[in-house]
Scaffold this motif. Structure first.
Motif, short mmCIF file in Angstrom:
data_model
loop_
_atom_site.label_atom_id
_atom_site.label_comp_id
_atom_site.label_asym_id
_atom_site.label_seq_id
_atom_site.Cartn_x
_atom_site.Cartn_y
_atom_site.Cartn_z
N HIS A 140 0.81 -1.08 0.09
CA HIS A 140 -0.09 -0.06 0.02
C HIS A 140 0.95 1.28 -0.07
O HIS A 140 0.41 2.31 -0.81
CB HIS A 140 -1.05 -0.05 1.26
N ALA A 144 0.70 3.91 -2.75
CA ALA A 144 0.54 5.30 -2.45
C ALA A 144 1.40 6.38 -2.96
O ALA A 144 1.07 7.65 -3.55
CB ALA A 144 0.33 5.78 -0.85
N CYS A 147 0.93 6.93 -6.52
CA CYS A 147 -0.55 7.85 -6.88
C CYS A 147 -0.13 9.13 -6.79
O CYS A 147 -0.51 9.94 -7.56
CB CYS A 147 -1.60 7.31 -6.07
N ALA A 156 -4.56 8.28 -3.80
CA ALA A 156 -3.38 8.19 -2.82
C ALA A 156 -3.94 8.25 -1.46
O ALA A 156 -3.60 7.44 -0.43
CB ALA A 156 -2.49 9.31 -2.93
N GLU A 157 -4.85 9.13 -1.19
CA GLU A 157 -5.74 9.04 0.07
C GLU A 157 -6.23 7.64 0.31
O GLU A 157 -6.23 7.09 1.63
CB GLU A 157 -6.80 9.96 0.06
N TRP A 159 -5.17 4.91 -0.22
CA TRP A 159 -4.18 3.81 0.15
C TRP A 159 -3.47 4.05 1.51
O TRP A 159 -3.13 3.15 2.31
CB TRP A 159 -2.74 3.62 -1.01
N ILE A 160 -3.44 5.37 1.73
CA ILE A 160 -2.78 5.83 3.12
C ILE A 160 -4.00 5.49 4.13
O ILE A 160 -3.51 5.00 5.34
CB ILE A 160 -2.55 7.46 3.11
N LEU A 209 -0.67 15.05 1.29
CA LEU A 209 -0.85 13.81 1.15
C LEU A 209 0.69 13.12 1.43
O LEU A 209 0.74 12.09 2.01
CB LEU A 209 -1.38 13.26 -0.34
N LEU A 213 1.61 10.40 4.40
CA LEU A 213 2.30 9.02 4.04
C LEU A 213 3.40 8.95 4.78
O LEU A 213 3.91 7.97 5.42
CB LEU A 213 2.55 9.30 2.34
#
Length: 245
Positions: A140, A144, A147, A156-157, A159-160, A209, A213
């Protein structure tokens, strides 16, 4: 929303029908009703032991719930030989009815209260596999980062957030707490949950983001280190590479 009287009336009718159904040879409560009276917001988790083929009983009960209780929707979750059929009734009454072959009428954990019938010996769910969770976490994190490079902020959000959920699962499993669906998250110590606040994405911008991350990767590495220091040592520089400017 439903009242407790409405919900409890439905429960009484479910049990009365189960006792009157020749194909049902056992019933048990799970979830919060498996260990106590539940609370204002408890849904109904009922396991029904079925003698013979499940399909006719599933069909008969489904038709009854739509015709007599105005079910609005249902969906299925297969669990081995069992099938959980989840119903939504008016007033947001949720019914989780597990239809189990008679030989599979058995508790999977401590949240179980037999109402009638003979339950089989405990058949516990396997604990979450730490290496599988660790694999999902680095997977993940990598996606992220991809992305972010592709400027796909919503993905991206996604996966985070998924990483944070997995860390909670890993921590609960390590401490022997309920791990599914964050059911044990409120029991985690503050020194574990406080850093999770920094993993929340506050806005869909690239700097935010990236910040989230980085915070999430730090929490991930720390949690992995609590159970596998060698793996954490191998992953730490790779995670640092992912979050480098």
């Amino acid at each position: 929303m439903f009242t407790t009287q409405e919900r409890d009336h439905i429960r009484d009718q479910l049990l009365a029908r189960a006792r009157a159904d020749d194909a049902i040879v056992g019933a048990a409560y799970t979830g919060s009703l498996g260990t106590g009276p539940g609370d204002r917001w408890s849904d109904t988790d009922l396991v029904l032991a079925v003698r013979g083929d499940l399909a006719p009983t599933l069909s008969r009960w489904t038709s009854w719930l739509y015709a007599e209780h105005q079910a609005q929707h249902h969906w299925d979750l297969p669990v081995g030989a069992k099938l959980i059929r989840v119903f939504l009734l008016p007033g947001w009454i949720e019914l989780d009815l597990t239809f189990a072959p008679e030989k599979n009428f058995a508790p999977r954990g401590p949240q179980w209260r037999t109402i009638f019938g003979q339950a089989q010996p405990l058949d516990p769910y396997p604990a979450p596999d730490r290496d599988h969770l660790a694999g999902l976490l680095w997977h993940h994190a990598l996606h992220a980062r991809m992305c972010l490079a592709r400027r796909r902020w919503w993905q991206a959000e996604h996966w985070i957030t998924a990483m944070r959920d997995l860390v909670i699962t890993m921590a609960c499993a390590r401490l022997g707490l309920p791990a599914a669906n964050a059911k044990g998250a409120h029991l985690l110590p503050g020194d574990l949950t406080e850093p999770l606040r920094g993993t929340l994405v506050r806005e869909l911008t690239e700097p935010e983001l990236r910040r989230a991350l980085t915070a999430t990767v730090t929490v991930v590495t720390d949690e992995i280190a609590r159970s596998d220091a060698a793996l954490a040592a191998r992953l730490r520089p790779m995670f640092a590479d992912l979050t480098a400017p």
